[in-house]
Motif scaffolding. Structure first.
Motif, PDB file in Angstrom:
ATOM      1  N   GLU A 195      -4.779  -0.882   1.632  1.00 36.33           N
ATOM      2  CA  GLU A 195      -5.836  -0.936   0.418  1.00 36.33           C
ATOM      3  C   GLU A 195      -7.076  -1.543   0.446  1.00 36.33           C
ATOM      4  O   GLU A 195      -7.119  -2.857   0.881  1.00 36.33           O
ATOM      5  N   ILE A 196      -7.974  -0.968  -0.099  1.00 37.51           N
ATOM      6  CA  ILE A 196      -9.054  -1.924  -1.094  1.00 37.51           C
ATOM      7  C   ILE A 196      -9.031  -1.919  -2.566  1.00 37.51           C
ATOM      8  O   ILE A 196      -9.488  -0.680  -2.803  1.00 37.51           O
ATOM      9  N   SER A 197      -8.348  -2.356  -3.223  1.00 34.09           N
ATOM     10  CA  SER A 197      -8.386  -2.502  -4.591  1.00 34.09           C
ATOM     11  C   SER A 197      -8.675  -3.487  -5.286  1.00 34.09           C
ATOM     12  O   SER A 197      -8.547  -4.110  -4.907  1.00 34.09           O
ATOM     13  N   PRO A 198      -8.979  -3.317  -6.571  1.00 37.09           N
ATOM     14  CA  PRO A 198      -8.806  -4.715  -7.662  1.00 37.09           C
ATOM     15  C   PRO A 198      -7.650  -5.698  -7.194  1.00 37.09           C
ATOM     16  O   PRO A 198      -7.143  -6.880  -8.133  1.00 37.09           O
ATOM     17  N   ASP A 199      -6.124  -4.735  -6.512  1.00 35.13           N
ATOM     18  CA  ASP A 199      -5.738  -5.748  -6.930  1.00 35.13           C
ATOM     19  C   ASP A 199      -5.508  -6.123  -5.137  1.00 35.13           C
ATOM     20  O   ASP A 199      -4.901  -7.838  -5.163  1.00 35.13           O
ATOM     21  N   THR A 200      -6.357  -6.239  -4.441  1.00 36.82           N
ATOM     22  CA  THR A 200      -6.538  -7.173  -3.026  1.00 36.82           C
ATOM     23  C   THR A 200      -7.840  -7.782  -3.051  1.00 36.82           C
ATOM     24  O   THR A 200      -8.252  -8.637  -2.202  1.00 36.82           O
ATOM     25  N   CYS A 201      -8.877  -7.682  -4.504  1.00 37.25           N
ATOM     26  CA  CYS A 201     -10.076  -7.766  -3.858  1.00 37.25           C
ATOM     27  C   CYS A 201     -10.383  -8.577  -5.150  1.00 37.25           C
ATOM     28  O   CYS A 201      -9.854  -8.253  -6.014  1.00 37.25           O
ATOM     29  N   ARG A 202     -11.238 -10.013  -4.978  1.00 34.78           N
ATOM     30  CA  ARG A 202     -11.651 -10.557  -6.298  1.00 34.78           C
ATOM     31  C   ARG A 202     -12.950  -9.712  -6.544  1.00 34.78           C
ATOM     32  O   ARG A 202     -14.419 -10.469  -6.156  1.00 34.78           O
ATOM     33  N   LEU A 203     -13.217  -9.231  -7.997  1.00 39.97           N
ATOM     34  CA  LEU A 203     -14.877  -8.939  -8.559  1.00 39.97           C
ATOM     35  C   LEU A 203     -14.932  -9.438  -9.648  1.00 39.97           C
ATOM     36  O   LEU A 203     -14.223  -8.945 -10.977  1.00 39.97           O
ATOM     37  N   TRP A 204     -16.209  -9.522  -9.688  1.00 44.34           N
ATOM     38  CA  TRP A 204     -16.511 -10.474 -10.824  1.00 44.34           C
ATOM     39  C   TRP A 204     -17.478  -9.270 -11.867  1.00 44.34           C
ATOM     40  O   TRP A 204     -18.983  -8.562 -10.788  1.00 44.34           O
ATOM     41  N   ASP A 205     -18.289  -9.290 -13.204  1.00 44.47           N
ATOM     42  CA  ASP A 205     -19.397  -8.275 -12.954  1.00 44.47           C
ATOM     43  C   ASP A 205     -20.270  -9.316 -13.830  1.00 44.47           C
ATOM     44  O   ASP A 205     -19.623  -9.613 -14.166  1.00 44.47           O
ATOM     45  N   LEU A 206     -21.289  -8.389 -12.543  1.00 50.52           N
ATOM     46  CA  LEU A 206     -22.311  -9.531 -12.906  1.00 50.52           C
ATOM     47  C   LEU A 206     -23.608  -9.838 -13.800  1.00 50.52           C
ATOM     48  O   LEU A 206     -24.152  -9.834 -14.488  1.00 50.52           O
ATOM     49  N   GLN A 207     -22.828  -8.569 -15.186  1.00 54.39           N
ATOM     50  CA  GLN A 207     -23.460  -7.998 -16.113  1.00 54.39           C
ATOM     51  C   GLN A 207     -23.146  -8.913 -17.511  1.00 54.39           C
ATOM     52  O   GLN A 207     -23.170  -8.541 -18.263  1.00 54.39           O
ATOM     53  N   VAL A 208     -21.873  -9.542 -16.850  1.00 59.02           N
ATOM     54  CA  VAL A 208     -21.311 -10.158 -17.708  1.00 59.02           C
ATOM     55  C   VAL A 208     -20.895 -11.514 -17.554  1.00 59.02           C
ATOM     56  O   VAL A 208     -20.281 -11.970 -16.531  1.00 59.02           O
ATOM     57  N   ALA A 209     -21.587 -12.483 -18.400  1.00 50.94           N
ATOM     58  CA  ALA A 209     -21.411 -14.107 -18.040  1.00 50.94           C
ATOM     59  C   ALA A 209     -19.846 -15.363 -18.564  1.00 50.94           C
ATOM     60  O   ALA A 209     -20.058 -15.546 -17.965  1.00 50.94           O
ATOM     61  N   ARG A 214     -15.902 -11.445 -17.521  1.00 47.73           N
ATOM     62  CA  ARG A 214     -15.554 -10.895 -16.338  1.00 47.73           C
ATOM     63  C   ARG A 214     -15.329 -11.061 -15.051  1.00 47.73           C
ATOM     64  O   ARG A 214     -15.231  -9.954 -14.408  1.00 47.73           O
ATOM     65  N   ILE A 215     -14.154 -11.545 -15.406  1.00 53.40           N
ATOM     66  CA  ILE A 215     -12.548 -11.045 -14.412  1.00 53.40           C
ATOM     67  C   ILE A 215     -12.599  -9.269 -14.134  1.00 53.40           C
ATOM     68  O   ILE A 215     -11.850  -9.388 -15.490  1.00 53.40           O
ATOM     69  N   LEU A 216     -12.123  -8.480 -13.107  1.00 60.18           N
ATOM     70  CA  LEU A 216     -12.187  -7.012 -13.593  1.00 60.18           C
ATOM     71  C   LEU A 216     -11.098  -7.046 -11.608  1.00 60.18           C
ATOM     72  O   LEU A 216     -10.985  -5.729 -11.816  1.00 60.18           O
ATOM     73  N   ASP A 217     -10.250  -7.630 -12.544  1.00 58.99           N
ATOM     74  CA  ASP A 217      -9.000  -7.738 -10.886  1.00 58.99           C
ATOM     75  C   ASP A 217      -8.377  -8.291 -11.465  1.00 58.99           C
ATOM     76  O   ASP A 217      -8.383  -8.097 -12.400  1.00 58.99           O
ATOM     77  N   LYS A 218      -6.954  -8.708 -10.173  1.00 58.83           N
ATOM     78  CA  LYS A 218      -5.189  -8.860 -10.367  1.00 58.83           C
ATOM     79  C   LYS A 218      -5.435 -10.332 -10.905  1.00 58.83           C
ATOM     80  O   LYS A 218      -4.440 -10.132 -11.615  1.00 58.83           O
ATOM     81  N   ASP A 219      -6.191 -11.019 -10.863  1.00 57.07           N
ATOM     82  CA  ASP A 219      -6.455 -12.042 -12.147  1.00 57.07           C
ATOM     83  C   ASP A 219      -6.345 -11.774 -13.533  1.00 57.07           C
ATOM     84  O   ASP A 219      -5.521 -12.679 -13.949  1.00 57.07           O
ATOM     85  N   ARG A 220      -6.876 -10.556 -13.987  1.00 51.80           N
ATOM     86  CA  ARG A 220      -6.558  -9.943 -15.530  1.00 51.80           C
ATOM     87  C   ARG A 220      -4.390 -10.587 -15.575  1.00 51.80           C
ATOM     88  O   ARG A 220      -4.102 -11.326 -16.459  1.00 51.80           O
ATOM     89  N   PHE A 221      -4.016 -10.432 -14.113  1.00 50.22           N
ATOM     90  CA  PHE A 221      -3.015  -9.732 -14.459  1.00 50.22           C
ATOM     91  C   PHE A 221      -2.277 -11.349 -14.237  1.00 50.22           C
ATOM     92  O   PHE A 221      -1.044 -12.394 -15.124  1.00 50.22           O
ATOM     93  N   ARG A 222      -2.440 -11.914 -13.066  1.00 52.02           N
ATOM     94  CA  ARG A 222      -2.121 -13.405 -13.085  1.00 52.02           C
ATOM     95  C   ARG A 222      -1.900 -14.344 -13.768  1.00 52.02           C
ATOM     96  O   ARG A 222      -1.055 -15.067 -14.418  1.00 52.02           O
ATOM     97  N   GLN A 223      -3.317 -14.158 -14.792  1.00 49.04           N
ATOM     98  CA  GLN A 223      -3.752 -15.255 -15.818  1.00 49.04           C
ATOM     99  C   GLN A 223      -3.525 -14.374 -16.642  1.00 49.04           C
ATOM    100  O   GLN A 223      -3.897 -15.191 -18.275  1.00 49.04           O
ATOM    101  N   ASP A 224      -2.747 -14.219 -17.103  1.00 50.28           N
ATOM    102  CA  ASP A 224      -2.337 -13.087 -18.288  1.00 50.28           C
ATOM    103  C   ASP A 224      -3.672 -12.608 -19.779  1.00 50.28           C
ATOM    104  O   ASP A 224      -3.228 -13.347 -20.169  1.00 50.28           O
ATOM    105  N   LEU A 225      -4.639 -11.820 -18.753  1.00 53.15           N
ATOM    106  CA  LEU A 225      -6.286 -11.519 -19.562  1.00 53.15           C
ATOM    107  C   LEU A 225      -5.916 -10.522 -20.356  1.00 53.15           C
ATOM    108  O   LEU A 225      -6.718 -10.618 -20.849  1.00 53.15           O
ATOM    109  N   GLY A 226      -4.748  -9.988 -20.087  1.00 49.30           N
ATOM    110  CA  GLY A 226      -4.759  -8.183 -20.590  1.00 49.30           C
ATOM    111  C   GLY A 226      -5.933  -8.109 -19.918  1.00 49.30           C
ATOM    112  O   GLY A 226      -7.153  -8.131 -19.282  1.00 49.30           O
ATOM    113  N   GLY A 227      -5.967  -6.472 -20.609  1.00 45.74           N
ATOM    114  CA  GLY A 227      -6.696  -5.324 -19.926  1.00 45.74           C
ATOM    115  C   GLY A 227      -7.009  -4.917 -18.638  1.00 45.74           C
ATOM    116  O   GLY A 227      -8.131  -5.183 -18.053  1.00 45.74           O
ATOM    117  N   VAL A 228      -5.913  -4.551 -17.553  1.00 44.42           N
ATOM    118  CA  VAL A 228      -5.850  -5.131 -16.219  1.00 44.42           C
ATOM    119  C   VAL A 228      -6.310  -3.741 -16.328  1.00 44.42           C
ATOM    120  O   VAL A 228      -7.460  -3.499 -14.889  1.00 44.42           O
TER     121      VAL A 228
END
Ligand code: UDP
Length: 250
Positions: A195-209, A214-228
């Protein structure tokens, strides 16, 4: 809706693979299970399977349009995909455009450092060993690939990076790094699989500083940021703009 399928062939952490009536095709069901840190951290995230399936379908179609062979045939349902049956090479191929994650834990390199040219890392896909980083000599010792095949695998990974990086930038997403898996089809062709998805890619929102927002990928889950699931939904929204209706087949 569950499409008709044959027996379960394989169950992984995020997907189940089923036989179909055609021995050269398998059906893949994307699950809502989320895992991280070699499955030490686990959760159910309602809607994640469908989002990853929909995002992957569109990205596989993008790669196909750019001449990169993939296992993808078509969608079967919201979280089901029909793909060519392949013999997966047990190597996780990671391409990095910006230093982050494990790289910065293993080398004196600041997170966020641009990597130009991109860095390619190969890991031996085996949970029991913790997916260790491979050296060229260890890869040769494992005899998983000929020298020619290794070169082809690396060439494909860099081509995937070029395509995805350009595409994501066009929808205001920065492709930090990603992992792909490849497999050999019945005729011996090396295809981009899995697969190619936010589970397997790190993606940062370029519109957010903000570095966390800006994190839109699995790091939200890894780091307990919520909003996965919301973050994955935002990725789908942007990917959908470029590829509104993936094909249905099955
Ligand atoms: N990755 C993955 N599956 C793995 C390991 C890594 O999909 O088993 C992805 C990960 O999401 C990131 C990239 O590969 O986009 C590089 O991950 P890294 O080596 O930095 O490991 P991590 O920091 O995620 O442990």
């Amino acid at each position: 809706m569950t499409p008709s399928h044959g027996p379960l062939l394989h169950e992984g952490k995020a997907k189940r693979v089923y036989a179909t009536q055609d021995s050269e095709r398998v059906a893949v069901e994307f699950k809502d299970d989320a895992t991280a840190f070699n499955a030490l951290k686990k959760a159910q995230l309602a809607g994640k399977g469908e989002l990853n399936c929909q995002i992957s379908a569109r990205l596989f179609e993008l790669l196909e349009r750019e001449g990169i062979p993939t296992h993808y045939i078509g969608l079967q349902a919201n979280n089901w995909m029909l793909v060519k049956s392949v013999r997966i090479v047990p190597v996780e191929v990671v391409v990095r455009n910006i230093a982050f994650g494990s790289l910065c834990k293993q080398m004196p390199i600041e997170p966020g450092t641009p990597l130009d040219p991109p860095l390619l890392d190969l890991y031996y896909k085996d949970d029991a060993f913790g997916d260790p980083l491979l050296t060229e000599a260890r890869l040769a010792r494992l005899a998983l690939l000929s020298e020619e095949q290794r070169k082809e695998l690396e060439r494909l990974a860099f081509a995937v990076n070029d395509s995805l990086r350009r595409f994501f930038a066009s929808v205001q997403l920065q492709l930090v790094d990603f992992k792909i898996e490849l497999g050999f089809s019945a005729d011996g062709t090396l295809l981009v699989a899995d697969e190619i998805s936010p589970d397997t890619c790190r993606l940062w929102d370029l519109q957010v500083a903000d570095a966390q927002a800006r994190i839109l990928d699995k790091d939200r889950f890894r780091q307990d940021l919520g909003g996965v699931v919301e973050a994955y939904g935002e990725v789908l929204k942007r990917v959908q703009g470029a590829c509104p209706s993936p094909r249905f087949d099955g």
